[in-house]
Design an enzyme around this catalytic site. Structure first.
Site, PDB file in Angstrom:
ATOM      1  N   ASN A 108      14.555  -7.317 -16.647  1.00 14.04           N
ATOM      2  CA  ASN A 108      15.882  -7.491 -16.066  1.00 14.04           C
ATOM      3  C   ASN A 108      16.456  -6.196 -15.511  1.00 14.04           C
ATOM      4  O   ASN A 108      17.376  -6.221 -14.686  1.00 14.04           O
ATOM      5  CB  ASN A 108      16.850  -8.074 -17.098  1.00 14.04           C
ATOM      6  CG  ASN A 108      16.733  -9.588 -17.215  1.00 14.04           C
ATOM      7  OD1 ASN A 108      16.248 -10.248 -16.295  1.00 14.04           O
ATOM      8  ND2 ASN A 108      17.165 -10.141 -18.335  1.00 14.04           N
ATOM      9  N   MET A 346      13.361 -13.667 -25.407  1.00 16.42           N
ATOM     10  CA  MET A 346      13.053 -13.601 -23.977  1.00 16.42           C
ATOM     11  C   MET A 346      12.539 -12.225 -23.557  1.00 16.42           C
ATOM     12  O   MET A 346      11.968 -12.069 -22.478  1.00 16.42           O
ATOM     13  CB  MET A 346      14.302 -13.927 -23.153  1.00 16.42           C
ATOM     14  CG  MET A 346      14.725 -15.385 -23.197  1.00 16.42           C
ATOM     15  SD  MET A 346      13.566 -16.483 -22.329  1.00 16.42           S
ATOM     16  CE  MET A 346      12.768 -17.260 -23.728  1.00 16.42           C
ATOM     17  N   HIS A 347      12.787 -11.200 -24.363  1.00 15.63           N
ATOM     18  CA  HIS A 347      12.337  -9.832 -24.078  1.00 15.63           C
ATOM     19  C   HIS A 347      12.844  -9.322 -22.733  1.00 15.63           C
ATOM     20  O   HIS A 347      12.183  -8.516 -22.073  1.00 15.63           O
ATOM     21  CB  HIS A 347      10.797  -9.752 -24.128  1.00 15.63           C
ATOM     22  CG  HIS A 347      10.230 -10.324 -25.387  1.00 15.63           C
ATOM     23  ND1 HIS A 347       9.785 -11.624 -25.458  1.00 15.63           N
ATOM     24  CD2 HIS A 347      10.078  -9.811 -26.631  1.00 15.63           C
ATOM     25  CE1 HIS A 347       9.366 -11.870 -26.692  1.00 15.63           C
ATOM     26  NE2 HIS A 347       9.535 -10.795 -27.424  1.00 15.63           N
ATOM     27  N   CYS A 348      14.009  -9.830 -22.309  1.00 18.88           N
ATOM     28  CA  CYS A 348      14.658  -9.390 -21.064  1.00 18.88           C
ATOM     29  C   CYS A 348      13.777  -9.608 -19.837  1.00 18.88           C
ATOM     30  O   CYS A 348      13.886  -8.871 -18.856  1.00 18.88           O
ATOM     31  CB  CYS A 348      15.067  -7.918 -21.145  1.00 18.88           C
ATOM     32  SG  CYS A 348      16.175  -7.524 -22.500  1.00 18.88           S
ATOM     33  N   THR A 349      12.892 -10.604 -19.885  1.00 20.46           N
ATOM     34  CA  THR A 349      11.998 -10.834 -18.745  1.00 20.46           C
ATOM     35  C   THR A 349      11.765 -12.330 -18.550  1.00 20.46           C
ATOM     36  O   THR A 349      10.649 -12.833 -18.746  1.00 20.46           O
ATOM     37  CB  THR A 349      10.673 -10.065 -18.918  1.00 20.46           C
ATOM     38  OG1 THR A 349       9.829 -10.301 -17.780  1.00 20.46           O
ATOM     39  CG2 THR A 349       9.946 -10.444 -20.205  1.00 20.46           C
TER      40      THR A 349
END
Length: 390
Positions: A108, A346-349
């Site tokens: 992100n 989500m691991h920012c992705t």
């Protein structure tokens, strides 16, 4: 089998993709030295402590240049983290009407600045698909360029899949089209060899606190000599103070304000540790551990591993899901019952989760680092086997 763990020293740490832990003792020693002996403002005075503070910054740039294959240390600008570096590059280079090519494995920290500029100044963004293993079709990338394409932005390694993109080839394709390339090396710097000059990378954003083993709140942006970005922050630099405009000299042009001298001193110690231990050796060890983890996870019924298949090259990131088990619950139980630190979600992705087919489930991510051992992997597997049965 399970037990309650509360003390940090008992934790099996498998969250190196988020931040490295523990740091080498040299890092804390360098931090303390800088606080006690180099706490003056670098570049803002000629007294001995100010000169020593400036020396700490230069030594770090020099070490990072060796590690990342950068010819001139002043082409590295220090930032607070990778996110700031990426914003500096994206917002400092793109203009209204530009077209950008990126990928479906971006963090992100890349996607959100691009989407913000899409809304605010009307840039156009094309996201190139990757398969479930994180592989990209270079022919598709080549076909995506238009006369308005001004930047190719990609990660070197996915923070979800552990896949490694062929950035040297992507750089060549971009330059063939007269386009610049920005690479996010958050998951590769310090973990696998990086050669920014050899690959002719125009800009590269990196963190200090992950594979480079430095403190949080440190990072940087490499800017190739022929690149000129609009400064993201304006202010005092200690140089050309009589000018109304931001200095043109590097790295001052991109480093307004007082820097995090103690943190940068700690980063220098971490990067030096990596350089002396050898990134090649670290990469080999982490590859062996990640392959061992994958092989053992695949023997557990209902576990599905994301990213490159067993035996394929990847970084030390191994994400997985378990049928009929919530990823967040698995991570919670690993922590509370077994003293194993991983990350879930989500691991920012989200784009990478779309590619992997896990947008609705998220995933558990276990990531090895320079201090990880076979014992750590065995303990993780035992814990996952127990969670599978209960």
């Amino acid at each position: 089998m399970s037990a309650q763990y509360h003390e940090t020293q008992n934790v099996i740490y498998l969250d190196h993709a988020a931040t490295s832990f523990p740091k080498p003792p040299e890092v804390s020693q360098a931090l303390l030295y800088a606080l006690e002996q180099a706490s003056a403002n670098p570049g803002r005075g000629s007294h001995r402590m100010a000169v020593q503070a400036s020396r700490e910054l230069f030594n770090c740039r020099k070490t990072l240049s060796q590690l990342l294959d950068v010819h001139n240390p002043v082409d590295i600008a220090f930032t607070a983290n990778t996110t700031v570096a990426l914003n500096m590059a994206i917002q400092g280079y793109l203009e209204a009407g530009d077209h950008v090519i990126s990928t479906m494995t971006e963090h992100n920290s890349v996607r959100r600045p691009l989407e913000a500029l899409r809304r605010s100044i009307g840039i156009e963004v094309t996201y190139i698909a990757v398969n479930a293993q994180g592989n990209i079709n270079l022919a598709e990338v080549n076909q995506a360029f238009t006369p308005r394409t001004r930047l190719l932005v990609c990660n070197h390694s996915s923070n979800l899949l552990g896949s490694i993109l062929p950035v040297a080839e992507l750089s060549s394709i971009a330059h063939d089209h007269g386009t610049k390339i920005l690479v996010d090396i958050a998951q590769s710097a310090g973990h696998i060899p990086v050669s920014l000059s050899a690959w002719q990378i125009d800009m590269a954003a990196f963190p200090g606190h992950k594979g480079l083993l430095g403190p949080q709140g440190t990072g940087g942006l490499y800017i190739a000599p022929d690149m000129d970005l609009h400064p993201w922050i304006y202010g005092g630099t200690g140089s050309q103070s009589e000018e109304i405009n931001q200095p043109t000299v590097r790295p001052d042009r991109y480093e307004a304000g007082t820097p995090n001298t103690p943190g940068i001193a700690g980063l220098q110690a971490g990067a030096r540790y990596v350089l002396e231990r050898s990134v090649v050796n670290i990469a080999k060890e982490e590859q062996q551990l990640s392959q061992m983890m994958i092989e053992k996870l695949l023997n557990i019924p209902s576990v599905h591993v994301l990213g490159p298949e067993l035996g394929k090259e990847r970084t030390g990131i191994v994400s997985f899901i378990m049928e009929h088990k919530d990823s967040a619950e698995i991570a919670f139980r690993l922590d509370r019952e077994f003293g194993i630190a991983v990350r879930a979600g989500m691991h920012c992705t989200p784009l990478a989760h779309i590619s992997a087919g896990t947008l609705n489930t998220g995933a558990v991510r276990a990531s090895v680092g320079y201090r990880s051992t076979v014992h750590d992997i065995d303990r993780l597997i035992e814990a996952i086997q127990y969670i599978h049965r209960t």
